[in-house]
Scaffold this motif. Structure first.
Motif, PDB file in Angstrom:
ATOM      1  N   MET A   1       9.046   7.868  -7.502  1.00 44.09           N
ATOM      2  CA  MET A   1       8.375   7.543  -6.248  1.00 44.09           C
ATOM      3  C   MET A   1       8.219   6.029  -6.114  1.00 44.09           C
ATOM      4  SD  MET A   1       5.410  10.500  -5.973  1.00 44.09           S
ATOM      5  CE  MET A   1       4.648  10.094  -7.542  1.00 44.09           C
ATOM      6  N   ARG A   2       8.305   5.569  -4.870  1.00 39.72           N
ATOM      7  CA  ARG A   2       8.033   4.163  -4.585  1.00 39.72           C
ATOM      8  C   ARG A   2       6.697   4.085  -3.852  1.00 39.72           C
ATOM      9  NH1 ARG A   2      11.778   0.460  -0.603  1.00 39.72           N
ATOM     10  NH2 ARG A   2      11.108   2.076   0.880  1.00 39.72           N
ATOM     11  N   TYR A   3       5.842   3.169  -4.299  1.00 38.84           N
ATOM     12  CA  TYR A   3       4.521   3.025  -3.713  1.00 38.84           C
ATOM     13  C   TYR A   3       4.517   1.850  -2.743  1.00 38.84           C
ATOM     14  CZ  TYR A   3       2.845   6.401  -7.097  1.00 38.84           C
ATOM     15  OH  TYR A   3       2.650   7.553  -7.820  1.00 38.84           O
ATOM     16  N   ILE A   4       4.129   2.118  -1.504  1.00 38.02           N
ATOM     17  CA  ILE A   4       3.999   1.065  -0.495  1.00 38.02           C
ATOM     18  C   ILE A   4       2.510   0.849  -0.274  1.00 38.02           C
ATOM     19  CG2 ILE A   4       4.485   0.389   1.880  1.00 38.02           C
ATOM     20  CD1 ILE A   4       6.996   2.103   1.758  1.00 38.02           C
ATOM     21  N   ILE A   5       2.022  -0.309  -0.715  1.00 39.28           N
ATOM     22  CA  ILE A   5       0.592  -0.613  -0.688  1.00 39.28           C
ATOM     23  C   ILE A   5       0.275  -1.343   0.608  1.00 39.28           C
ATOM     24  CG2 ILE A   5      -1.336  -1.645  -1.921  1.00 39.28           C
ATOM     25  CD1 ILE A   5       0.121   0.485  -3.559  1.00 39.28           C
ATOM     26  N   ILE A   6      -0.290  -0.627   1.562  1.00 42.89           N
ATOM     27  CA  ILE A   6      -0.583  -1.192   2.882  1.00 42.89           C
ATOM     28  C   ILE A   6      -1.963  -1.848   2.811  1.00 42.89           C
ATOM     29  CG2 ILE A   6      -0.806  -0.698   5.340  1.00 42.89           C
ATOM     30  CD1 ILE A   6       0.849   1.875   4.801  1.00 42.89           C
ATOM     31  N   GLY A   7      -1.954  -3.150   2.555  1.00 43.78           N
ATOM     32  CA  GLY A   7      -3.196  -3.887   2.354  1.00 43.78           C
ATOM     33  C   GLY A   7      -3.357  -4.259   0.899  1.00 43.78           C
TER      34      GLY A   7
END
Length: 338
Positions: A1-7
């Protein structure tokens, strides 16, 4: 999984940095000077073992990534007052193979308060709540710190509005390889409401500074008691203090960090950075809202909500109101509700 950290601020930056440090693929989302610092110098993560620098992809929005991947996990870590804008930006982003983020990707709300996952569920099908117990700081562009040891934090996870699933368990497993404890629970809201009661002191700390005097501590106890009375009247369950202490124990003990003094929590940090906004509407304001719905007076939380917003709007210095002055205003507020 790729984690996209919004903020990628205090909470998001620490979660992203810790995940990256354990070998997971991470993309950071930021803006302004923080975006520039992350792009040019990487994420500087100050933790008990030292300062770690992570050179990670950083974007301002989904367009920079092209199509999102089916294995992407969105982690919403902006302040709640910024949630709607972030959700409206990311929900329609296309995903490889068809569909949008709203239709196909999981979104984990790693935020204070209880409102963001409700906002998210209007737009996205798969929403998860996170009870964030993660002492962390972001006051300098490109730099975040977390002083917890031996664990960086404890993050309860669960589907919103309730339940668990395999995605929650997979994300929890990744977090537990990354200096976190991540219990997967079917009733994550019960933990979030307990955390909400603790966060009612954020505005007090932001306005008057650390709650380290008996006068300030006594006022906080009254503010929290007011919040608990509202939750009880609303029939909202929350984990007891004893249950929280049993789970946390001494797993997240704050230790001094070189060059990274912890001056205060998230609301204090917003004032220190001069953002012009603060999260009080979704902490003390949540109690005020529930109080109005269920006929319970909330003068202390209304006062703190008002003062925190005034400080943010007028960009007053964090901690600049004497505690005695706040106590006087609190007594006036209580008298005026009788």
């Amino acid at each position: 999984m790729r984690y996209i950290i919004i903020g990628a601020g205090a909470v998001g930056g620490v979660i992203g940095g810790r995940l990256a440090g354990s070998g997971h693929e991470v993309v950071l989302v930021a803006r302004g000077a923080h975006f520039q610092a992350l792009r040019d110098r990487g994420l500087r993560l100050r933790v008990p073992e030292g300062e770690l620098t992570h050179r990670l992809p950083v974007v301002e929005g989904p367009a920079a990534l092209g199509e999102l991947r089916p294995d992407d996990v969105l982690v919403l870590a902006v302040k709640t007052q910024d949630s709607v804008a972030a959700l409206q930006t990311w929900a329609p982003a296309p995903v490889t193979g068809g569909g949008t983020a709203a239709e196909r990707l999981p979104l984990f709300c790693a935020q204070n308060g209880v409102e963001s996952q409700r906002l998210a569920l209007r737009l996205l099908r798969r929403v998860y709540g996170v009870c964030v117990w993660l002492p962390s700081t972001y006051v300098e562009p490109g730099v975040v710190s977390a002083a917890g040891s031996p664990l960086t934090g404890i993050l309860h996870l669960g589907r919103h509005p309730h339940g668990t699933d395999e995605t929650a368990r997979l994300v929890a497993a990744d977090l537990e390889k990354s200096h976190f404890e991540a219990p997967v629970v079917a009733d994550v809201a019960r933990w979030q409401y307990a955390k909400l009661l603790a966060n009612l002191g954020n505005a007090l700390e932001a306005v008057t500074g650390p709650v380290d005097s008996e006068e300030a501590a006594a006022l906080f106890r009254r503010v929290r008691a007011e919040g608990a009375a509202v939750l009880d009247a609303a029939g909202i369950a929350y984990a007891s203090t004893e249950e929280q202490q049993a789970v946390r124990g001494d797993k997240v003990t704050l230790v001094p960090l070189d060059g990274a003094p912890r001056g205060g929590g998230s609301s204090w940090q917003s004032l220190t950075r001069g953002t012009g906004t603060i999260e009080a509407d979704y902490l003390n304001g949540e109690i005020a809202l529930l109080g109005r719905l269920h006929g319970v007076p909330t003068p202390l939380n209304e006062l703190l909500q008002h003062l925190a917003n005034t400080f943010a709007r007028e960009r007053r210095a964090a901690g600049s109101m004497p505690v005695g002055e706040l106590v006087r205003l609190a007594e006036e507020a209580v008298v005026n509700t009788r």
